[in-house]
Design a protein around this motif. Structure first.
Motif, PDB file in Angstrom:
ATOM      1  N   UNK A   1      23.257  25.211  58.387  1.00 43.90           N
ATOM      2  CA  UNK A   1      23.980  25.985  57.379  1.00 43.90           C
ATOM      3  C   UNK A   1      23.899  27.469  57.669  1.00 43.90           C
ATOM      4  N   UNK A   2      24.941  28.164  57.262  1.00 41.76           N
ATOM      5  CA  UNK A   2      24.945  29.612  57.414  1.00 41.76           C
ATOM      6  C   UNK A   2      24.075  30.246  56.334  1.00 41.76           C
ATOM      7  N   UNK A   3      23.815  31.543  56.478  1.00 47.35           N
ATOM      8  CA  UNK A   3      22.998  32.260  55.487  1.00 47.35           C
ATOM      9  C   UNK A   3      23.648  32.208  54.114  1.00 47.35           C
ATOM     10  N   UNK A   4      24.986  32.303  54.094  1.00 50.43           N
ATOM     11  CA  UNK A   4      25.692  32.246  52.803  1.00 50.43           C
ATOM     12  C   UNK A   4      25.531  30.877  52.157  1.00 50.43           C
TER      13      UNK A   4
ATOM     14  N   UNK B   1      23.705  30.050  48.586  1.00 49.28           N
ATOM     15  CA  UNK B   1      24.415  29.335  47.521  1.00 49.28           C
ATOM     16  C   UNK B   1      23.606  28.133  47.053  1.00 49.28           C
ATOM     17  N   UNK B   2      22.973  27.432  48.006  1.00 47.51           N
ATOM     18  CA  UNK B   2      22.141  26.270  47.610  1.00 47.51           C
ATOM     19  C   UNK B   2      20.934  26.722  46.810  1.00 47.51           C
TER      20      UNK B   2
ATOM     21  N   UNK C   1      18.119  27.012  41.509  1.00 46.43           N
ATOM     22  CA  UNK C   1      17.481  27.808  40.446  1.00 46.43           C
ATOM     23  C   UNK C   1      18.133  27.539  39.100  1.00 46.43           C
ATOM     24  N   UNK C   2      19.429  27.344  39.125  1.00 49.13           N
ATOM     25  CA  UNK C   2      20.125  27.073  37.864  1.00 49.13           C
ATOM     26  C   UNK C   2      19.738  25.707  37.303  1.00 49.13           C
TER      27      UNK C   2
END
Length: 227
Positions: free
Chosen positions: A212-215, A219-220, A225-226
């Motif tokens: 996965x990319x840093x973005x 996002x994950x 956290x939510x």
């Protein structure tokens, strides 16, 4: 005086030419210029059959076919020359160099002005095909075996099928390219490599093997956290 200057120009440019007399007596690239001067004069004075007869004699003697309607500037250097073809509405500027197997031809679709126009100081490598009413700018260099189907700017180097500009004003279009007439990039090979690399990336993505990319990581993390 014009033909003598043409002969001197060939002697200057060809390291194998030892004397101007050798050029005048033995060089087909010079002989065809003599034939063309006569043929073009006849063509301009509307003696079309005689003009074609002279040009065909020149083709038979030299292996170089120049339509009597073609316009040629001063000091054209045709090196070797075998297999060269210039169409009726082709125009060549001053001090150009053209190697064997070059065609300045039409596409079969155009009427009127249907052949290329070369500026001054243009160099065209062996086996190149320049097709249609395209314009090649001053000081342009076209690598051997290229096919030119569109206008090229002045002071550029172009190569490939179809030809692409790889250098302008002595500066590479792609910073990775370092060109001269003897070391031109293989544009098609580079395209195939890029395509192969892209297919490999798509295959890995389909299999979930690309990290996965840093973005995507960020996002994950926000999603976890939510929750």
């Amino acid at each position: 005086m014009g033909l003598l200057e043409d002969a001197r120009n060939i002697q200057r440019k060809d390291p194998a030419a030892r004397t101007v007399l050798e050029v005048i007596l033995l060089y087909p690239g010079f002989h065809i210029l003599v034939y063309h001067r006569v043929a073009h004069w006849l063509f301009e004075h509307k003696h079309f059959f005689l003009a074609r007869w002279v040009s065909q004699r020149g083709r038979h003697k030299t292996g170089i076919e120049i339509h009597p309607g073609a316009k040629i500037g001063k000091c054209l250097f045709i090196d070797h020359g075998m297999g060269i073809v210039f169409g009726e509405t082709a125009e060549i500027g001053d001090n150009c160099t053209i190697y064997h197997g070059v065609t300045l031809g039409g596409t079969g679709k155009d009427t009127g002005k249907r052949h290329p126009t070369l500026g001054n100081n243009v160099l065209i490598g062996a086996g190149t095909k320049v097709l249609g009413p395209v314009y090649i700018g001053d000081n342009a260099r076209i690598g051997a075996g290229s096919v030119v189907l569109k206008n090229l700017p002045a002071n550029c180097t172009a190569v490939g099928v179809p030809a692409e500009v790889v250098r302008i004003n002595n500066k590479a279009v792609n910073p990775a390219d370092d060109l001269d007439q003897q070391d031109l990039p293989d544009v098609m090979a580079q395209r195939l490599l890029d395509l192969d690399r892209r297919i490999g990336q798509l295959e890995k993505a389909a299999q979930g093997d690309i990290p996965p990319t840093a973005q995507q990581v960020a996002a994950r993390q926000r999603k976890s956290l939510r929750t």
